[in-house]
Design a protein around this motif. Structure first.
Motif, short mmCIF file in Angstrom:
data_model
loop_
_atom_site.label_atom_id
_atom_site.label_comp_id
_atom_site.label_asym_id
_atom_site.label_seq_id
_atom_site.Cartn_x
_atom_site.Cartn_y
_atom_site.Cartn_z
N LYS A 34 0.83 -1.19 0.00
CA LYS A 34 0.00 0.00 0.00
C LYS A 34 0.87 1.25 0.00
O LYS A 34 1.98 1.26 0.52
N ASP A 35 0.35 2.33 -0.56
CA ASP A 35 1.01 3.63 -0.53
C ASP A 35 0.80 4.22 0.86
O ASP A 35 -0.32 4.53 1.25
N ARG A 36 1.86 4.36 1.63
CA ARG A 36 1.76 4.81 3.02
C ARG A 36 1.27 6.25 3.15
O ARG A 36 0.74 6.63 4.20
N THR A 37 1.45 7.06 2.13
CA THR A 37 0.98 8.44 2.23
C THR A 37 -0.54 8.51 2.13
O THR A 37 -1.16 9.44 2.65
N VAL A 38 -1.15 7.53 1.50
CA VAL A 38 -2.61 7.51 1.34
C VAL A 38 -3.25 6.60 2.39
O VAL A 38 -4.27 6.93 2.97
N ASN A 39 -2.64 5.47 2.65
CA ASN A 39 -3.20 4.48 3.57
C ASN A 39 -2.43 4.48 4.88
O ASN A 39 -1.77 3.52 5.23
N ASN A 40 -2.50 5.57 5.62
CA ASN A 40 -1.84 5.65 6.90
C ASN A 40 -2.65 4.87 7.92
O ASN A 40 -3.85 5.08 8.06
N VAL A 41 -2.01 3.96 8.65
CA VAL A 41 -2.74 3.06 9.53
C VAL A 41 -2.88 3.58 10.96
O VAL A 41 -3.60 3.01 11.74
N SER A 42 -2.19 4.63 11.34
CA SER A 42 -2.26 5.13 12.70
C SER A 42 -3.46 6.05 12.88
O SER A 42 -3.82 6.81 11.99
N LEU A 43 -4.05 5.99 14.07
CA LEU A 43 -5.13 6.90 14.42
C LEU A 43 -4.52 8.20 14.92
O LEU A 43 -3.46 8.20 15.53
N LEU A 44 -5.19 9.32 14.69
CA LEU A 44 -4.72 10.61 15.16
C LEU A 44 -5.74 11.21 16.11
O LEU A 44 -6.94 11.00 15.96
N GLY A 45 -5.29 11.96 17.10
CA GLY A 45 -6.19 12.64 18.02
C GLY A 45 -6.01 12.18 19.45
O GLY A 45 -5.11 11.42 19.78
N TYR A 46 -6.91 12.66 20.32
CA TYR A 46 -6.82 12.36 21.76
C TYR A 46 -7.76 11.23 22.17
O TYR A 46 -7.64 10.69 23.25
N TYR A 47 -8.77 10.95 21.40
CA TYR A 47 -9.69 9.87 21.76
C TYR A 47 -10.23 9.22 20.50
O TYR A 47 -10.15 9.77 19.41
N ALA A 48 -10.74 8.04 20.68
CA ALA A 48 -11.36 7.32 19.57
C ALA A 48 -12.60 6.63 20.10
O ALA A 48 -12.67 6.24 21.27
N GLU A 49 -13.57 6.51 19.26
CA GLU A 49 -14.81 5.84 19.64
C GLU A 49 -15.04 4.71 18.65
O GLU A 49 -14.95 4.90 17.44
N ILE A 50 -15.31 3.53 19.18
CA ILE A 50 -15.57 2.38 18.32
C ILE A 50 -16.87 1.71 18.73
O ILE A 50 -17.33 1.88 19.86
N LYS A 51 -17.44 0.97 17.82
CA LYS A 51 -18.65 0.21 18.10
C LYS A 51 -18.44 -1.19 17.55
O LYS A 51 -18.17 -1.37 16.37
#
Length: 120
Positions: free
Chosen positions: A80-97
């Motif tokens: 995968k092209d890492r500039t387009v498909n960045n796998v890390s989350l950004l920010g202070y919180y995440a919400e999942i379901k």
């Protein structure tokens, strides 16, 4: 120069897409089990950027000076092209379901993530 590579089987990996880079490694076919063995010491050779994906083929934009051309028995993979498909989350919180549609008992053993603060 575009090159169409037709595969013996349908592509079963849904994550392959245009913009990915295709690579290949040679295979050793003198295995008694009949399966092809990949030489683990061989470094994958780049073919080019995938410009189109079909059910059993990929079209690759091969540079004119490229000497790396796979043969019929070689193993083809993609990155995968890492500039387009960045796998890390950004920010202070995440919400999942998480949803379980099964009527059977299910147990979740682990859930993990890699989080990077985006505004520090």
């Amino acid at each position: 120069m575009a090159k169409k590579i037709i595969l013996n089987n349908d592509i079963s990996n849904d994550s392959i897409q245009t913009g990915d880079t295709a690579y290949y490694v040679g295979s050793v076919s003198n295995n008694p089990s009949g399966f092809k063995i990949i030489d683990q010491q061989e470094v994958p050779k780049p073919i080019g950027v995938i410009t189109s994906v079909g059910n059993n083929f990929i079209i690759i934009d091969i540079p004119v000076c490229a000497a790396n051309k796979p043969s019929a028995d070689d193993f083809i993979m993609f990155q995968k092209d890492r500039t387009v498909n960045n796998v890390s989350l950004l920010g202070y919180y995440a919400e999942i379901k998480l949803v379980n549609n099964s009527t059977e008992k299910a147990e979740l053993f682990a859930l993990s993530s890699e989080i990077t603060a985006s505004s520090k």
